[in-house]
Scaffold this active site. Structure first.
Site, PDB file in Angstrom:
ATOM      1  N   ARG A   1       0.849  -1.207   0.000  1.00  0.00           N
ATOM      2  CA  ARG A   1       0.000   0.000   0.000  1.00  0.00           C
ATOM      3  C   ARG A   1       0.875   1.245   0.000  1.00  0.00           C
ATOM      4  O   ARG A   1       0.758   2.133   0.847  1.00  0.00           O
ATOM      5  CB  ARG A   1      -0.923   0.000   1.203  1.00  0.00           C
ATOM      6  CG  ARG A   1      -2.206   0.779   0.901  1.00  0.00           C
ATOM      7  CD  ARG A   1      -3.249   0.596   1.927  1.00  0.00           C
ATOM      8  NE  ARG A   1      -4.454   1.274   1.508  1.00  0.00           N
ATOM      9  CZ  ARG A   1      -5.651   0.957   1.938  1.00  0.00           C
ATOM     10  NH1 ARG A   1      -5.825  -0.006   2.784  1.00  0.00           N
ATOM     11  NH2 ARG A   1      -6.696   1.629   1.524  1.00  0.00           N
TER      12      ARG A   1
ATOM     13  N   GLU B   1      -3.209   4.854  -1.213  1.00  0.00           N
ATOM     14  CA  GLU B   1      -2.085   4.583  -0.334  1.00  0.00           C
ATOM     15  C   GLU B   1      -1.808   5.654   0.705  1.00  0.00           C
ATOM     16  O   GLU B   1      -1.102   5.424   1.683  1.00  0.00           O
ATOM     17  CB  GLU B   1      -0.833   4.390  -1.188  1.00  0.00           C
ATOM     18  CG  GLU B   1      -0.658   2.950  -1.500  1.00  0.00           C
ATOM     19  CD  GLU B   1      -0.356   2.693  -2.942  1.00  0.00           C
ATOM     20  OE1 GLU B   1       0.273   3.550  -3.563  1.00  0.00           O
ATOM     21  OE2 GLU B   1      -0.736   1.641  -3.434  1.00  0.00           O
TER      22      GLU B   1
END
Ligand code: CDP
Length: 784
Positions: free
Chosen positions: A368, A738
C-alpha cells in the site's frame, strides 16, 4: 547432517492446522478458490524448515505411494526444463524450487500434486528431505562483514551486497552541513511487515492439450504483465495464454510478484494435462510471499537557528532477503524512496541506499505504498519532529515555516522530482482546526503537571502516485502506461474494460462514474470489466495508487474520443455543422436552440442504424494513457494519544486525517480507502513485525504472532479534505489509496514520542508495543 520431513515446516513453531486453514474453507464468491473445473487436481508445497541449509537429498518414494498422489516435482525436475530458477521483477533471479541449498525458512522445495488437497498435504509430509545446516544471516548490518556467510553462491559477485544507489548533490549537501548551526539526526527502522491480504495467493492453471491454450486463474494485481512474463519465461506463445484475475480479496502489493506456486501449478498442468489448483495457507502467505519495508534509515537535517531547514542527508540499508524480488520500476533500485524530502523546501539533499541479502523471505513489495514512499514519508516526518523538539519549537509551527509554498508549484525537489501541485499549509490548517490543536496543547501542559502522559503527533506527508510516465517508469521493461476501452451498445448502454485490476477498491463504481460524467450515460448502464487478458486492453495493473491517475485518465480520454465521434453523428442527425453544436452532459444541442438536441442514447442508436456517409459504424474507443507526470496527493494527519503509566498501553483518543487527492470521483469510496489505510498504519505502528530469531526462524508467521487490528483496537477515524486538483490529469484527480498507509505511521509514532518527550525520549522504533513503552517508563523512573 539432519534428515527432516516436512512436518517440521510446521515446526516453525506453528504446525499447519489444515482443517482450519483458510484454503480449506470453500467460499461462494468469484475468487480463485471458487474456480472448480472438471478433473481439477491440487498442489501443495513442501517447504524448508531451515533458513540456510545445503540440500543433500530429496526422497519422494513414500509420498508417491500414497493413493491419490499424481506427481511430485522437485527443483531437479524443473532444472531439466531450465525452470529451476525464474527472473524476479528486479534483475535478480529466484529459485522456483530449491536446488543445491535453501536460503530462507519456508522456501519451496518440492510440489506435490494429488487428487484432493488433503492427500496433497498428507503426501507433502511424507517427502523426506535431507538438509545440512549452514550458518544463518539475519542481521542486514552483518551482511557485508568479511566473515559473513555468502548466501548467493549462484552469483558471480561473492558478496551479499546487492546494490548501492545514490541520488542528489553530495558536495552541496556536505557544505550545508558544515555551515549549519543546527543539526538533527534520527535513526529509524521501517520494520519488515506483511500486507496479509484477507485472501491468500493462489491459482488454477488449466492447460488444454487439444487447443494448446493455457488459462491461468490467478490472484494477480497485474494480469497482463504476468501473462507476458509467463510467455517469456515459459516459452508459451502469448496468444495461447489467458490470465483471468477474478475477484481479489485484497492485494496491497502482495499479489504483484510471480510466486513459485504459480509456476509449479502451470508446470504440473502442462505435464498432467488437467487443471491444477494451488492456494496458499495463511501461514505460507505470511512466511514466504513478498514482505514489505525492512529499511534501516538514518536522516540528518541541517538547519539555521530560526528553524529554517537547509539540507537533508539520508543513508539507508535495505534488507531484501534471499532474492531481490522487489516489485518496482526498473530505474529505481530503492523505489521512489528519494521522495524523502517530503513536503519541505530543502535547498540540497543527498540520499544513498545499499541493498543486501539475508536469510529471509524475498520481496520488497510496495505494501500500500508507491514503491518505498511509506518508508520515505515515515523518515522525514520523524526527522522533522526530532528537529522541532531539539529547537523546542511547536511541530506544527515548525512545519509551517518549512513547507513548500503553493506558489512554488510545479516544484522541483533537490532529489529530482517535480511535484505537480500542493497546498500543504492549507491541509495542515484544516487538520489543526478539526482537532482543536491549541486546546489540546493546553490540555497536554496541564496533564503533564499532574504526571499524566498525553501526546499529539502530526504528519504532513506528500505522496507520489500514478506511475508512469512511461519515459521514466517501466517494470521488467514494460512501460507503465495504462488503458481503457469503452464500447457503447446501440441502446446507449456500455461496457468498459481496463488494464488495471481492482482488489476491492471499487473500480466498478468509480470507473462507471467517470463514463457517466464524461458521456452522460448513467453509471448503472455501464459495466466495468477488468482482469481478463483475452478481453481487456493491455495495462500494468493496480498497485501504487496508479489506477485513477492512469486507467481513470484513460477512461476519460476514451470517453472524449467517443464524444468526438458522437458529435459527428449528432451533426448528421440534426442536419447542422459540428461547429453549431454544444455539449451538455448526456446530449448535444444546437447553439441557441436547446430544444434541438440528440441524447447520447439516440446518437448511440444512430451509430449502428443511421451512420453518416464516410464514418465508420459503431461507437467505441480505446485509450492507452501515458501520464505526463506522477500525481502528488498529500495531507496532514494528527493523532492524539493517552498512555497508561501502569501498563504502557497506548490509547488513540483522536485521529484526524485531512487528505487532498485533487478532484474526488466518489467521496464514499475515498473515505473507505482512508479508513482501511489508517487501520493498516495503526497496525504497523503498534502491532506488526515479521521478525526472525538468530536461526532464521520466522517469528511472525501466524496471526497469533502477527496481529491484525480488529474493531476493538481500531479508533474512530475523523476525516476531512482539501482539494488541489492535479494540473495534468484529465479531470484533476490524484490517487488516494495509499495515502493513509503512507502518512499515518509517523503520526502515531510522533504522538507517542511527544507524550514521552519531556522524559528525554527522542525516538521509538515501530511497532510501539505497551511492553516497549512500559520499559521506557521504567528506565526513566516513571514506574518502578
Ligand atoms: O490504484 P488503486 O485503485 O489502488 O488506487 P486509487 O487510484 O487511489 O483509487 C482507489 C479508489 O478510490 C478507486 O475506486 C478510485 O476511483 C477512488 N478515487 C476517487 O474516487 N477519487 C480520487 N481522486 C482518487 C481515487
Amino acid at each position: 547432517m539432519i534428515t527432516k520431513t516436512t512436518p517440521e515446516v510446521g515446526g516453525m513453531g506453528h504446525p499447519i492446522k489444515r482443517k482450519e486453514d483458510a484454503r480449506f474453507i470453500q467460499g461462494k464468491g468469484n475468487y480463485v478458490d471458487d474456480v472448480h473445473l472438471p478433473g481439477m487436481v491440487y498442489g501443495h508445497m513442501v517447504r524448508s524448515p531451515y533458513a540456510h541449509a545445503r540440500l543433500k537429498s530429496i526422497n519422494t518414494e513414500k509420498a508417491k505411494k500414497l493413493p491419490g498422489v499424481l506427481a511430485i516435482i522437485t527443483g531437479e525436475d524443473l532444472a531439466k526444463a531450465n525452470l529451476a530458477w525464474m527472473p524476479t521483477l528486479f534483475f535478480d533471479k529466484q529459485m522456483v524450487l530449491a536446488t543445491g541449498k535453501v536460503l530462507f525458512q519456508s522456501q519451496e522445495v518440492a510440489f506435490v500434486v494429488a487428487e484432493d488437497q488433503y492427500t496433497a498435504a498428507d503426501a507433502a509430509e511424507l517427502v523426506e528431505v535431507e538438509y545440512e545446516e549452514l550458518p544463518v544471516l539475519v542481521d542486514p548490518y552483518k551482511a557485508t562483514d568479511p566473515d559473513a556467510p555468502i548466501l548467493r553462491e549462484d552469483r558471480e559477485e561473492k558478496s551479499n551486497h546487492i546494490f548501492h544507489w545514490e541520488v542528489g548533490d553530495r558536495a552541496a549537501t556536505e557544505k550545508d552541513f558544515q555551515n549549519a548551526p543546527v543539526k538533527a539526526t534520527v535513526h529509524a527502522i521501517s520494520q519488515r511487515c506483511h500486507p496479509a491480504p484477507l485472501e491468500t495467493c493462489g491459482c488454477v492453471a488449466d492447460y488444454n492439450k487439444a487447443t494448446e491454450k493455457l488459462t491461468i486463474y490467478l490472484t494477480s494485481q497485474a494480469p497482463h504483465a504476468h501473462r507476458t512474463l509467463f510467455s517469456i519465461v515459459g516459452g508459451i506463445p502469448e496468444q495461447n495464454i489467458r490470465v483471468v484475475s477474478p475477484d481479489i480479496g485484497g492485494g496491497f502489493g502482495n499479489k504483484v510478484p510471480i510466486y513459485p506456486g504459480y509456476v509449479c501449478a502451470v508446470v504440473a498442468s502442462l505435464t498432467l494435462g488437467v487443471p491444477v489448483k494451488w492456494i496458499e495457507t495463511r501461514s505460507e502467505n505470511l512466511q514466504s510471499t513478498g514482505f514489505a519495508r525492512d529499511y534501516h534509515m538514518t536522516a540528518e537535517i541541517a538547519a539555521d537557528q530560526n528553524g529554517k531547514v537547509k539540507a537533508l542527508r539520508v543513508k539507508t540499508l535495505a534488507d531484501h532477503g534471499a532474492f531481490n524480488a522487489a516489485a518496482q520500476p526498473t530505474k529505481f533500485p530503492a523505489g521512489l524512496f528519494s521522495v524523502c524530502t517530503g513536503s519541505y523546501d530543502f535547498a540540497n539533499s543527498f540520499c544513498e541506499v545499499d541493498g543486501v541479502y539475508t536469510n529471509k523471505a524475498p520481496g520488497g513489495i510496495a505494501y500500500r505504498c508507491s514503491f518505498r514512499i511509506t518508508e520515505a514519508a515515515y523518515l522525514i516526518e520523524r526527522a522533522i519532529d526530532v528537529l522541532a523538539a531539539q529547537l523546542k519549537m511547536d511541530p506544527a509551527e515548525f512545519r509551517r515555516k518549512n513547507f513548500i509554498q503553493p506558489d512554488q508549484f510545479p516544484y522541483k525537489t533537490p532529489l529530482g522530482w517535480t511535484y505537480d501541485s500542493g497546498n500543504y499549509e492549507g491541509a495542515m490548517n484544516k487538520a489543526l482546526e478539526m482537532v482543536g490543536y491549541k486546546e489540546l496543547r493546553k490540555e497536554q501542559g496541564e496533564k503533564r503537571k499532574k504526571g499524566e502522559l498525553m501526546g499529539i503527533g502530526i504528519s504532513s506527508f506528500t505522496e507520489a502516485v500514478g506511475a508512469g510516465p512511461a519515459h521514466t517508469f517501466d517494470i521488467a521493461g514494460i512501460k507503465m502506461f495504462d488503458s481503457a476501452e469503452i464500447r457503447v451498445h446501440p441502446t446507449g448502454k456500455a461496457i468498459c474494460r481496463m488494464g488495471t485490476k481492482s482488489q476491492g477498491q471499487g473500480h466498478e463504481t468509480t470507473y462507471a462514474q467517470i463514463v457517466a460524467q464524461e458521456l452522460g450515460i448513467p453509471a448503472s448502464d455501464v459495466i466495468i470489466e477488468e482482469g481478463d487478458t483475452d478481453t481487456a486492453p493491455y495495462g500494468l495493473g493496480t498497485y501504487a495508487s496508479r489506477s485513477t491517475p492512469t486507467s481513470g485518465a484513460a477512461t476519460a480520454m476514451a470517453a472524449r474520443k467517443i464524444r468526438d465521434k458522437a458529435k459527428k453523428i449528432a451533426a448528421h442527425l440534426l442536419e447542422c455543422s459540428e461547429e453549431d453544436l454544444e455539449w451538455e452532459t448526456g446530449k448535444f444541442f444546437v447553439k441557441g436552440a436547446p430544444s434541438k438536441s440528440k441524447t447520447i442514447q439516440e446518437i448511440a442508436f444512430a451509430a449502428y442504424t443511421n451512420i453518416p456517409e464516410g464514418l465508420e459504424a459503431g461507437l467505441e474507443a480505446v485509450n492507452y494513457y501515458d501520464p505526463p507526470n506522477l500525481t502528488f496527493p498529500f495531507g496532514t494527519y494528527i493523532c492524539v494519544t493517552d498512555i497508561d503509566k501502569g501498563t504502557g498501553e497506548i490509547k488513540v483518543r483522536r485521529f484526524v486525517a485531512v487528505d487532498d487527492c485533487g478532484n474526488v470521483i466518489n467521496p464514499m469510496i475515498v473515505e473507505g480507502q482512508i479508513h482501511g489505510g489508517l487501520t493498516e498504519g495503526l497496525a504497523i505502528a503498534f502491532m506488526q513485525l515479521i521478525d526472525y530469531d538468530e536461526n532464521g526462524n520466522v517469528q511472525g508467521g501466524t496471526f497469533m504472532d502477527y496481529l491484525i487490528p480488529t474493531a476493538v483496537e481500531t479508533p474512530h477515524w475523523e476525516t476531512g479534505s482539501t482539494c488541489t486538483p492535479s494540473p495534468h490529469h484529465p479531470f484533476g484527480a490524484k490517487g488516494v489509496g495509499e495515502s493513509p498507509n503512507v502518512g499515518s505511521p509517523a503520526a502515531f509514532v510522533n504522538s507517542v514520542v511527544d507524550a514521552l518527550s519531556h522524559l528525554g525520549v527522542k525516538h521509538i522504533d515501530m511497532p510501539i508495543t505497551p511492553w516497549k513503552v512500559w520499559n521506557i517508563l521504567k528506565e526513566k523512573g516513571v514506574v518502578n
